[in-house]
Write an enzyme that holds these catalytic residues in place. Structure first.
Site, PDB file in Angstrom:
ATOM      1  N   LEU A  23      13.836  42.835  -2.802  1.00  0.00           N
ATOM      2  CA  LEU A  23      13.990  43.993  -2.120  1.00  0.00           C
ATOM      3  C   LEU A  23      14.238  43.374  -0.281  1.00  0.00           C
ATOM      4  CD1 LEU A  23      11.353  46.072  -3.546  1.00  0.00           C
ATOM      5  CD2 LEU A  23      14.034  46.882  -3.471  1.00  0.00           C
ATOM      6  N   PRO A  24      14.981  44.422   0.430  1.00  0.00           N
ATOM      7  CA  PRO A  24      15.101  44.004   1.729  1.00  0.00           C
ATOM      8  C   PRO A  24      14.114  43.248   2.785  1.00  0.00           C
ATOM      9  CG  PRO A  24      15.940  45.952   1.470  1.00  0.00           C
ATOM     10  CD  PRO A  24      15.467  45.512   0.247  1.00  0.00           C
ATOM     11  N   THR A  27      11.393  38.386   0.564  1.00  0.00           N
ATOM     12  CA  THR A  27      10.553  37.802   1.777  1.00  0.00           C
ATOM     13  C   THR A  27      10.139  38.780   2.545  1.00  0.00           C
ATOM     14  OG1 THR A  27      12.290  36.033   1.772  1.00  0.00           O
ATOM     15  CG2 THR A  27      10.661  35.983   3.821  1.00  0.00           C
ATOM     16  N   LYS A  72       6.855  29.686   2.663  1.00  0.00           N
ATOM     17  CA  LYS A  72       8.363  30.262   2.694  1.00  0.00           C
ATOM     18  C   LYS A  72       8.763  30.426   4.156  1.00  0.00           C
ATOM     19  CE  LYS A  72      12.406  32.408   2.702  1.00  0.00           C
ATOM     20  NZ  LYS A  72      13.631  32.819   1.993  1.00  0.00           N
ATOM     21  N   LYS A 132      14.863  37.608  10.792  1.00  0.00           N
ATOM     22  CA  LYS A 132      14.064  38.245  10.086  1.00  0.00           C
ATOM     23  C   LYS A 132      12.945  37.369   9.773  1.00  0.00           C
ATOM     24  CE  LYS A 132      13.171  39.944   5.521  1.00  0.00           C
ATOM     25  NZ  LYS A 132      13.474  40.170   4.083  1.00  0.00           N
TER      26      LYS A 132
END
Ligand code: NAD
Length: 292
Positions: A65-66, A95, A170, A245
């Site tokens: 998902l975003p 993420t 990450k 982001k």
């Protein structure tokens, strides 16, 4: 694994789900976008009209998902954790903030459900080719349970530690990626402005102590590397908006842990400027444009 659920069939999710389906595993798929559902149906997946619909008879649920709020919406507002079968392994690959990731996995654990945070590196090409890198947080035993799925979608699978660690690793990786990409771009411009050929300079630095991934695999200077986004007007690849982001998430992480990250902050500022200049949909190596 015989059947899985997949929620989030965007640029990354659709090719990941496609590879699983191609490997002979049934896929129940859901996305808010009607277009994405049509694509999934054409690829042989069983499409569902809501997030709960994908849960029927599945061994694992993958979400791609975003952002954190869409992950919270699925797991907390849609109450998936209340209704999901306890034998289902959840692999959350978006993420998102490690804090949200930890919060949801703790709630899952309290319901007796196994959940891994497993963000990826490798972009859309990696998703299509099935050679993503997965960076996994949670229990090692759960990672073993999901290994066959990870191996379909990726070729490098790292265990980072307890829940949330996949997201932390990450974000650390992507902050460093942004920093060395910005450094590489300004250094190449410095050489060119002083009469050097960017191909020659890249070759020298790549094989000297300045060598780094951006120089080796993803040269930001147009024309140096035929296959890099820089040689295709910075189209495709990993978008500036996504890099920003991740840098914002890394900055929140730094704030929460009282870590000093001046280079990360500066990279974030540079990518904010790229967004202000209207370059959000270009590949992140287009930071080179600032120096051309
Ligand atoms: P995307 O925007 O292309 O896809 C997200 C999909 O989720 C969309 O199809 C959207 O309709 C769907 N969605 C949103 N809310 C939903 C909900 N409540 N229920 C069902 N579906 C919903 O994004 P993407 O590029 O595929 O990225 C997905 C994740 O992977 C992000 O967290 C991103 O940061 C991460 N990521 C992306 C890349 C990349 O190169 N694109 C690389 C590494 C990691």
């Amino acid at each position: 694994m015989k059947k899985i659920g997949f929620i989030g069939l965007g640029n990354m999710g659709l090719p990941m789900a496609k590879n699983i389906s191609k490997a002979g595993i049934e896929v129940n798929a859901f996305d808010l976008s009607e277009k994405a559902l049509i694509h999934a149906e054409n690829l042989g997946m069983s499409i569902k009209q809501d997030s709960k619909g994908v849960l029927e008879d599945i061994d694992a649920l993958i979400t791609m998902l975003p952002n954190g709020s869409s992950v919270e919406k699925i797991f907390l507002e849609d109450n998936l954790l209340e209704v999901i079968n306890k034998r289902t392994l959840i692999i959350e690959s978006s993420t998102i903030s490690p804090g949200i990731s930890k919060k949801i996995s703790t709630i899952a654990k309290n319901h007796g459900i196994s959940m891994l945070d497993a963000p990826v590196s490798g972009g859309v090409k990696g998703a299509e080719l099935g050679n993503l890198t997965f960076i996994v947080g949670g229990s090692q035993a759960d990672l073993e349970k999901g290994l066959s799925l990870f191996k379909i979608m990726g070729d490098k699978i790292f265990y980072a530690g307890e829940s949330g660690s996949g997201q932390i690793a990450k974000l650390c990786n992507n902050m460093l990626l942004a920093v060395h990409m910005c450094g590489t771009a300004e250094t190449l411009a410095l050489g060119v402005n002083n009469g050097l050929d960017p191909v020659v300079l890249s070759e020298i630095m790549k094989n000297s102590s300045g060598g780094n991934w951006s120089l080796e695999k993803y040269n930001p200077y147009p024309g140096v590397m035929e296959t890099a986004p820089a040689s295709e007007n910075y189209s495709g690849g990993f978008l500036n908006s996504l890099m920003l982001k991740d840098l914002k998430l890394a900055s929140e992480l730094a704030l929460g842990s009282k870590s000093t990250t001046p280079m990360g902050k500066l990279a974030m500022q540079l990518y904010e400027e790229m967004m202000d200049d209207g370059f959000g949909t270009l590949d992140f190596s287009s930071i080179q444009k600032k120096y051309l």
